[in-house]
Design an enzyme around this catalytic site. Sequence first.
Site, PDB file in Angstrom:
ATOM      1  N   ARG A 118      -0.526  -6.456  -4.586  1.00  7.21           N
ATOM      2  CA  ARG A 118      -0.858  -7.878  -4.748  1.00  7.21           C
ATOM      3  C   ARG A 118       0.123  -8.609  -5.661  1.00  7.21           C
ATOM      4  O   ARG A 118      -0.068  -9.773  -5.939  1.00  7.21           O
ATOM      5  CB  ARG A 118      -2.280  -8.014  -5.280  1.00  7.21           C
ATOM      6  N   ASP A 149       5.794  -5.805   5.259  1.00  5.09           N
ATOM      7  CA  ASP A 149       6.225  -7.192   5.493  1.00  5.09           C
ATOM      8  C   ASP A 149       6.158  -8.041   4.225  1.00  5.09           C
ATOM      9  O   ASP A 149       7.060  -8.849   3.963  1.00  5.09           O
ATOM     10  CB  ASP A 149       5.434  -7.826   6.651  1.00  5.09           C
ATOM     11  N   ASP A 153       1.112   1.161   9.489  1.00  2.00           N
ATOM     12  CA  ASP A 153       0.720   0.322  10.634  1.00  2.00           C
ATOM     13  C   ASP A 153       1.825   0.178  11.685  1.00  2.00           C
ATOM     14  O   ASP A 153       1.557  -0.275  12.792  1.00  2.00           O
ATOM     15  CB  ASP A 153       0.327  -1.082  10.148  1.00  2.00           C
ATOM     16  N   THR A 213       5.330   1.361   6.406  1.00  2.00           N
ATOM     17  CA  THR A 213       3.926   1.018   6.648  1.00  2.00           C
ATOM     18  C   THR A 213       3.353   1.976   7.673  1.00  2.00           C
ATOM     19  O   THR A 213       3.993   2.259   8.695  1.00  2.00           O
ATOM     20  CB  THR A 213       3.690  -0.434   7.129  1.00  2.00           C
ATOM     21  N   ARG A 245      -4.699  -3.942  10.834  1.00  2.00           N
ATOM     22  CA  ARG A 245      -5.350  -5.251  10.728  1.00  2.00           C
ATOM     23  C   ARG A 245      -5.002  -6.159  11.890  1.00  2.00           C
ATOM     24  O   ARG A 245      -5.861  -6.727  12.529  1.00  2.00           O
ATOM     25  CB  ARG A 245      -4.918  -5.939   9.434  1.00  2.00           C
ATOM     26  N   GLY A 303       0.833  -1.201   0.000  1.00  2.00           N
ATOM     27  CA  GLY A 303       0.000   0.000   0.000  1.00  2.00           C
ATOM     28  C   GLY A 303       0.866   1.249   0.000  1.00  2.00           C
ATOM     29  O   GLY A 303       2.002   1.216   0.453  1.00  2.00           O
ATOM     30  N   ASP A 356       4.107  -1.979  11.957  1.00  2.00           N
ATOM     31  CA  ASP A 356       4.117  -3.346  12.488  1.00  2.00           C
ATOM     32  C   ASP A 356       5.214  -4.225  11.884  1.00  2.00           C
ATOM     33  O   ASP A 356       5.101  -5.447  11.883  1.00  2.00           O
ATOM     34  CB  ASP A 356       2.741  -4.012  12.291  1.00  2.00           C
TER      35      ASP A 356
HETATM   36  O1  F6P Z   1      -0.911  -2.192   5.524  1.00  2.00           O
HETATM   37  C1  F6P Z   1      -1.465  -0.925   5.602  1.00  2.00           C
HETATM   38  C2  F6P Z   1      -2.934  -0.934   5.455  1.00  2.00           C
HETATM   39  O2  F6P Z   1      -3.158   0.405   5.493  1.00  2.00           O
HETATM   40  C3  F6P Z   1      -3.795  -1.686   6.465  1.00  2.00           C
HETATM   41  O3  F6P Z   1      -3.892  -1.118   7.727  1.00  2.00           O
HETATM   42  C4  F6P Z   1      -5.104  -1.751   5.755  1.00  2.00           C
HETATM   43  O4  F6P Z   1      -5.954  -2.760   6.202  1.00  2.00           O
HETATM   44  C5  F6P Z   1      -4.670  -1.985   4.367  1.00  2.00           C
HETATM   45  O5  F6P Z   1      -3.391  -1.413   4.219  1.00  2.00           O
HETATM   46  C6  F6P Z   1      -5.617  -1.497   3.336  1.00  2.00           C
HETATM   47  O6  F6P Z   1      -5.089  -1.693   2.077  1.00  2.00           O
HETATM   48  P1  F6P Z   1      -5.932  -1.498   0.745  1.00  2.00           P
HETATM   49  O7  F6P Z   1      -5.438  -0.260   0.122  1.00  2.00           O
HETATM   50  O8  F6P Z   1      -5.661  -2.696  -0.051  1.00  2.00           O
HETATM   51  O9  F6P Z   1      -7.366  -1.355   1.153  1.00  2.00           O
END
Ligand code: F6P
Length: 353
Positions: free
Chosen positions: A73, A109, A133, A131, A177, A10, A135
């Site tokens: 992806r 990750d 997150d 990230t 998540r 992302g 994490d």
């Molecule tokens: O990994 C970062 C993150 O922002 C998550 O917290 C979230 O669930 C996800 O990406 C959302 O990604 P997408 O853009 O695929 O909805």
Amino acid sequence: MHVGILTGGGDCPGLNAVIRAVTLALINECRASVTGIRRGFLGLLKREVSVLDKPAVTGILAQGGTILGTHNRCDPFHYFGAGGADVSGQALAYARELGLDALVAIGGDGTMAIAHKLSGLGLPVVGVPKTIDNDLCHTDRSFGFDSAVAVVAEALDRLETTARSHGRVMIAETMGRYAGWIALEGGMAGAADVILLPEQPYQLDAVVQRCREREAVEGYTLICVAEGAMADGDGLKVAQTIADSPDPLRLGGVGAVLARQLTPRLQSEVRATLLGHVQRGGSPTPFDRVLATRFGWHAAELVQAGGFGRMVALHGDRVTSVGLELVAGRNRPIPAGHAMLAAARGLGVSLGV
Ligand code: F6P
């Protein structure tokens, strides 16, 4: 020297600051030529690249997103475009054809897991942790997190004034998540009364009790809930299933579920706000601009020193690096004994337990 840079997963505030720092350092310090691989690892398969020179990285430090584009992806080891087949050989062949002496992979990750595998197949890779997150393992911080926390804090500040005016319970749902760092730090920065995290299923009764106490005294309540939080006993995160996707579980909606759970149990009106991708967009904070710049410079140093198979990391205030094998595909939830959890409890914040 010829170095490739890609951004995977992302997007995140600070990606452009890293691209700029790696590019400028490599050009200034060793006159390298730098190539941007477009749309993450997909660019290595689809042969999509662009030149990164000084004009290309001018004026991008404060820009959100990534000038290279990204893809969350595309895994060459399980390529969705080939029915999940391993096409990593194709990616490696194109890297060789480009004459890359090194690849700087900026991502989370998943990106680090792919980088680690490519490194095992002989591609000289340096990772940079990204990230919102926060994490990733073995780094105290990833860039982008501070910017996301700033968005959550501002959202809670804004929800507070309207919650107070109407005597409502206001719920802000954040990203996160499997790790609740954004909800915890954002919630603390925005003075949330209840913070609910993926690491610890919440007891509805505990949340109700906190809201009732506040109904009786302050008259309103602010709740900050991570998208990966779930009610005790449910065993399921609130998510939609996305058909034909390699990442079929899309989280989101626990705030609205919680609002429905609380409404019949409280006198106040309960409203939920889903912050979503607002947390990931826009300009990085000054902290993230500096962190991303330090990370980018360090990545360029590793490339020049031949320190491959490693990810840049922050330990305390020191930028260093760790082996990709320690990070690949792993996740860093909030430890149960973390000092900020104790501080939250000490201030009377309910963690829903
Ligand atoms: O990994 C970062 C993150 O922002 C998550 O917290 C979230 O669930 C996800 O990406 C959302 O990604 P997408 O853009 O695929 O909805």
